[in-house]
Design an enzyme around this catalytic site. Structure first.
Site, PDB file in Angstrom:
ATOM      1  N   GLU A 166     -34.103  47.462   4.558  1.00  0.00           N
ATOM      2  CA  GLU A 166     -34.900  46.731   3.412  1.00  0.00           C
ATOM      3  C   GLU A 166     -35.993  47.763   3.370  1.00  0.00           C
ATOM      4  O   GLU A 166     -37.003  46.952   2.678  1.00  0.00           O
ATOM      5  CB  GLU A 166     -34.720  45.797   3.812  1.00  0.00           C
ATOM      6  CG  GLU A 166     -33.262  44.975   3.756  1.00  0.00           C
ATOM      7  CD  GLU A 166     -33.421  43.548   4.417  1.00  0.00           C
ATOM      8  OE1 GLU A 166     -32.303  43.026   4.199  1.00  0.00           O
ATOM      9  OE2 GLU A 166     -34.874  42.717   4.141  1.00  0.00           O
ATOM     10  N   ASN A 211     -30.089  50.928   6.738  1.00  0.00           N
ATOM     11  CA  ASN A 211     -29.635  49.595   6.560  1.00  0.00           C
ATOM     12  C   ASN A 211     -30.244  48.922   5.270  1.00  0.00           C
ATOM     13  O   ASN A 211     -31.664  49.039   4.909  1.00  0.00           O
ATOM     14  CB  ASN A 211     -29.805  48.832   7.586  1.00  0.00           C
ATOM     15  CG  ASN A 211     -28.731  47.954   7.001  1.00  0.00           C
ATOM     16  OD1 ASN A 211     -27.600  47.736   6.831  1.00  0.00           O
ATOM     17  ND2 ASN A 211     -28.837  46.119   7.696  1.00  0.00           N
ATOM     18  N   HIS A 251     -23.871  42.225   1.419  1.00  0.00           N
ATOM     19  CA  HIS A 251     -24.034  40.980   0.612  1.00  0.00           C
ATOM     20  C   HIS A 251     -23.685  40.318  -0.578  1.00  0.00           C
ATOM     21  O   HIS A 251     -23.970  40.539  -1.438  1.00  0.00           O
ATOM     22  CB  HIS A 251     -25.486  39.947   0.922  1.00  0.00           C
ATOM     23  CG  HIS A 251     -25.567  39.845   2.103  1.00  0.00           C
ATOM     24  ND1 HIS A 251     -24.836  39.199   3.298  1.00  0.00           N
ATOM     25  CD2 HIS A 251     -26.991  40.936   3.162  1.00  0.00           C
ATOM     26  CE1 HIS A 251     -25.695  39.383   4.526  1.00  0.00           C
ATOM     27  NE2 HIS A 251     -26.450  40.677   4.298  1.00  0.00           N
ATOM     28  N   GLU A 282     -23.116  44.061   7.431  1.00  0.00           N
ATOM     29  CA  GLU A 282     -23.606  42.236   6.693  1.00  0.00           C
ATOM     30  C   GLU A 282     -22.550  41.468   5.441  1.00  0.00           C
ATOM     31  O   GLU A 282     -22.806  40.787   5.281  1.00  0.00           O
ATOM     32  CB  GLU A 282     -24.834  42.312   6.220  1.00  0.00           C
ATOM     33  CG  GLU A 282     -26.047  43.216   7.452  1.00  0.00           C
ATOM     34  CD  GLU A 282     -27.593  43.211   7.133  1.00  0.00           C
ATOM     35  OE1 GLU A 282     -27.980  43.231   7.338  1.00  0.00           O
ATOM     36  OE2 GLU A 282     -27.132  41.698   6.945  1.00  0.00           O
ATOM     37  N   ASP A 284     -20.420  39.627   3.482  1.00  0.00           N
ATOM     38  CA  ASP A 284     -20.154  38.052   3.510  1.00  0.00           C
ATOM     39  C   ASP A 284     -19.842  38.351   2.083  1.00  0.00           C
ATOM     40  O   ASP A 284     -20.438  38.610   1.228  1.00  0.00           O
ATOM     41  CB  ASP A 284     -20.541  37.534   3.981  1.00  0.00           C
ATOM     42  CG  ASP A 284     -22.425  37.569   3.465  1.00  0.00           C
ATOM     43  OD1 ASP A 284     -23.203  36.703   4.770  1.00  0.00           O
ATOM     44  OD2 ASP A 284     -23.176  37.727   2.243  1.00  0.00           O
TER      45      ASP A 284
HETATM   46  O1  G3I Z   1     -35.535  31.077  16.826  1.00  0.00           O
HETATM   47  C1  G3I Z   1     -36.219  30.685  16.504  1.00  0.00           C
HETATM   48  C2  G3I Z   1     -36.487  29.029  17.311  1.00  0.00           C
HETATM   49  O2  G3I Z   1     -36.919  29.425  18.624  1.00  0.00           O
HETATM   50  C3  G3I Z   1     -37.193  28.041  16.278  1.00  0.00           C
HETATM   51  O3  G3I Z   1     -37.224  26.597  17.029  1.00  0.00           O
HETATM   52  C4  G3I Z   1     -36.820  28.634  15.181  1.00  0.00           C
HETATM   53  C5  G3I Z   1     -37.485  27.157  14.272  1.00  0.00           C
HETATM   54  O4  G3I Z   1     -38.368  27.992  13.256  1.00  0.00           O
HETATM   55  O5  G3I Z   1     -36.182  29.279  14.218  1.00  0.00           O
HETATM   56  C6  G3I Z   1     -35.832  30.360  14.409  1.00  0.00           C
HETATM   57  O6  G3I Z   1     -35.831  32.017  14.531  1.00  0.00           O
HETATM   58  C7  G3I Z   1     -35.056  32.154  12.902  1.00  0.00           C
HETATM   59  C8  G3I Z   1     -34.054  32.740  13.623  1.00  0.00           C
HETATM   60  O7  G3I Z   1     -33.201  32.372  11.988  1.00  0.00           O
HETATM   61  C9  G3I Z   1     -32.624  32.696  14.579  1.00  0.00           C
HETATM   62  O8  G3I Z   1     -32.550  31.131  14.024  1.00  0.00           O
HETATM   63  C10 G3I Z   1     -35.696  31.869  12.126  1.00  0.00           C
HETATM   64  O9  G3I Z   1     -36.347  31.431  11.964  1.00  0.00           O
HETATM   65  C11 G3I Z   1     -35.541  32.868  11.189  1.00  0.00           C
HETATM   66  O10 G3I Z   1     -35.625  33.029   9.763  1.00  0.00           O
HETATM   67  C12 G3I Z   1     -33.944  33.601  10.872  1.00  0.00           C
HETATM   68  O11 G3I Z   1     -33.417  33.447   9.990  1.00  0.00           O
HETATM   69  C13 G3I Z   1     -32.604  34.541  10.042  1.00  0.00           C
HETATM   70  C14 G3I Z   1     -32.719  36.353   8.850  1.00  0.00           C
HETATM   71  O12 G3I Z   1     -32.422  37.028   9.151  1.00  0.00           O
HETATM   72  C15 G3I Z   1     -34.627  36.229   9.422  1.00  0.00           C
HETATM   73  O13 G3I Z   1     -34.622  36.812  10.851  1.00  0.00           O
HETATM   74  C16 G3I Z   1     -31.414  34.402   9.844  1.00  0.00           C
HETATM   75  O14 G3I Z   1     -30.335  33.873  10.825  1.00  0.00           O
HETATM   76  C17 G3I Z   1     -29.918  35.687   9.605  1.00  0.00           C
HETATM   77  O15 G3I Z   1     -29.094  35.910   9.049  1.00  0.00           O
HETATM   78  C18 G3I Z   1     -30.709  36.745   8.686  1.00  0.00           C
HETATM   79  O16 G3I Z   1     -30.209  38.606   8.504  1.00  0.00           O
HETATM   80  C19 G3I Z   1     -30.375  38.894   7.777  1.00  0.00           C
HETATM   81  C20 G3I Z   1     -30.636  40.306   8.381  1.00  0.00           C
HETATM   82  O17 G3I Z   1     -31.475  40.545   9.520  1.00  0.00           O
HETATM   83  C21 G3I Z   1     -31.057  41.606   6.682  1.00  0.00           C
HETATM   84  N1  G3I Z   1     -30.201  41.294   5.742  1.00  0.00           N
HETATM   85  C22 G3I Z   1     -30.428  39.624   5.412  1.00  0.00           C
HETATM   86  C23 G3I Z   1     -29.330  38.906   6.449  1.00  0.00           C
HETATM   87  C24 G3I Z   1     -29.655  38.039   5.954  1.00  0.00           C
HETATM   88  O18 G3I Z   1     -30.624  36.595   5.068  1.00  0.00           O
END
Ligand code: G3I
Length: 374
Positions: A166, A211, A251, A282, A284
């Protein structure tokens, strides 16, 4: 003839139509019923020279045997949804946390499944120590060290790495449409090349991928973003940077005028012409705007049209969905991220149950052009 076959034939007969009234009742448990003869999408894709799989959550892989079973049956490639992002794998300057990603890597190895890595340079999921202590002076050293350690740890086990994610965001108004991200601020537009060279050094076998999202739409935004991404990739190739693939996140959103079309297919062929592989990374389909009673058929129709469009280019070699099976959540395309959630955006229903979209994908993969061996 089993109900599944009857059902599949019915679906194929009207594959382009929205399936009014098919709804959730159309899903069946995968094993032990007629659906047992639903074949592996990974195997069908492999017969056409492609790989199919999912983004994985390592905890579910450990705690949910059904989840692991569906992945092992359906996938030939997987990617950690979050476990290889900086925040997860390098939470503090002197600590690397490989456990989650190692879990996915050993599962993949044990099941003969390939694995992708996601991602080194991204403006999100950066731990605070990076944004607080990394400056123009030490940025290259910190980035190269991170990549050497992480790509080095998985050397030979990774099919492709999303080296950068991105990077293009036209609304920031920067030259070339670059996003005004943390990495751009500290390293300027050279950071992708720095990251590619470090990744190539650490793992000579991994395909290095750029990506991005928002490349699918046939409107002016999609066209402008595709043009900016194409110019950036061509410039990297011309400078001999070891970039080898483009990841189109995909997406999508159901229930509105179809946004993808010939512009995307042309772009895929043009990027292939640069010598790059093309991945759908990715996939969906947000259904938050649909009536659950009819959403399955509509979502299946979008899957079919999108997969047919991109696979018919004969240039797409990898397809992953952003998750294994349906759970209510916000996809990256769900408007507002605080209203109704997407309910059934993936190819399989809860527990890996087969639904219209499963058959749509099976149909598109089975009819895709045969790709030459890579
Ligand atoms: O692991 C921590 C945990 O320790 C903590 O207690 C919790 C509460 O804050 O957060 C957890 O981390 C979260 C992580 O997902 C794992 O669940 C982050 O807050 C949360 O922001 C993160 O969200 C991910 C997001 O990317 C940001 O990295 C989503 O699951 C994931 O589906 C999303 O994926 C992105 C791709 O990487 C790039 N393209 C878009 C896609 C969808 O947004």
């Amino acid at each position: 003839m089993g109900e599944a076959k009857l059902y599949r034939r019915a679906f194929l007969a009207t594959s382009t139509a929205a399936f009014v009234g098919t709804g959730p009742s159309s899903s069946r448990a995968l094993a032990g019923t007629d659906e047992g003869n639903f074949v592996s999408l990974g195997k069908i894709a492999a017969r056409r020279g492609m790989q199919f799989g999912f983004a994985l959550n390592s905890r579910r892989l450990v705690n949910d045997p059904r989840y692991a079973a569906v992945v092992a049956q359906q996938a030939t490639i997987v990617v950690p949804e979050n476990a290889l992002k900086w925040a997860a794998v390098h939470p503090s300057p002197d600590r690397f946390a490989f456990t989650q990603a190692d879990t996915i890597a050993s599962f993949a190895r044990a099941n003969g499944i390939a694995m992708r890595g996601h991602t080194f340079c991204w403006h999100r999921s950066l731990p605070s120590w990076v944004t607080q202590t990394v400056t123009r002076r030490n940025a290259e050293a910190v980035l190269v060290d991170h990549i050497s350690r992480v790509a080095g740890h998985y050397k030979g086990a990774i099919q492709s790495w999303d080296v950068a994610n991105e990077v293009i965001n036209l609304s920031d108004g920067l030259p070339g449409g670059w996003r005004n991200s943390f990495w751009y601020e500290v390293l300027g537009p050279s950071y992708i090349e720095i990251a590619c060279r470090a990744a190539r050094e650490a793992d000579p076998a991994a395909v290095l991928c750029y990506n991005d999202y928002g490349l699918e739409g046939d409107g002016v935004n999609g066209a402008n973003k595709r043009a900016a991404v194409f110019s950036m990739l061509r410039a990297l190739r011309n400078r001999g940077a070891p970039i080898g693939a483009l990841g189109i996140q995909s997406h999508l959103r159901a229930g509105r005028a179809e946004s993808f079309g010939p512009g995307l297919a042309r772009f895929i062929r043009d990027v292939k012409g640069l010598g790059l592989d093309i991945y759908i990374t990715e996939l969906d389909i947000d259904d938050s705007g649909l009536d659950p009673a009819t959403s399955d058929g509509i979502v299946a129709g979008v899957y079919k049209r999108y997969l047919d469009l991109v696979l018919e280019t004969g240039a797409v070699s990898v397809v992953l969905t952003w998750g294994v099976w349906d759970t209510p959540h916000y996809t990256a395309a769900t408007p507002g991220q605080n209203g109704p959630m997407a309910q059934r955006p993936l190819l399989f229903g809860p527990g890996g149950s087969v639904k219209d979209a499963s058959w749509a994908a099976e149909h598109s993969f089975a009819r895709a052009p045969l790709l030459p061996p890579r």
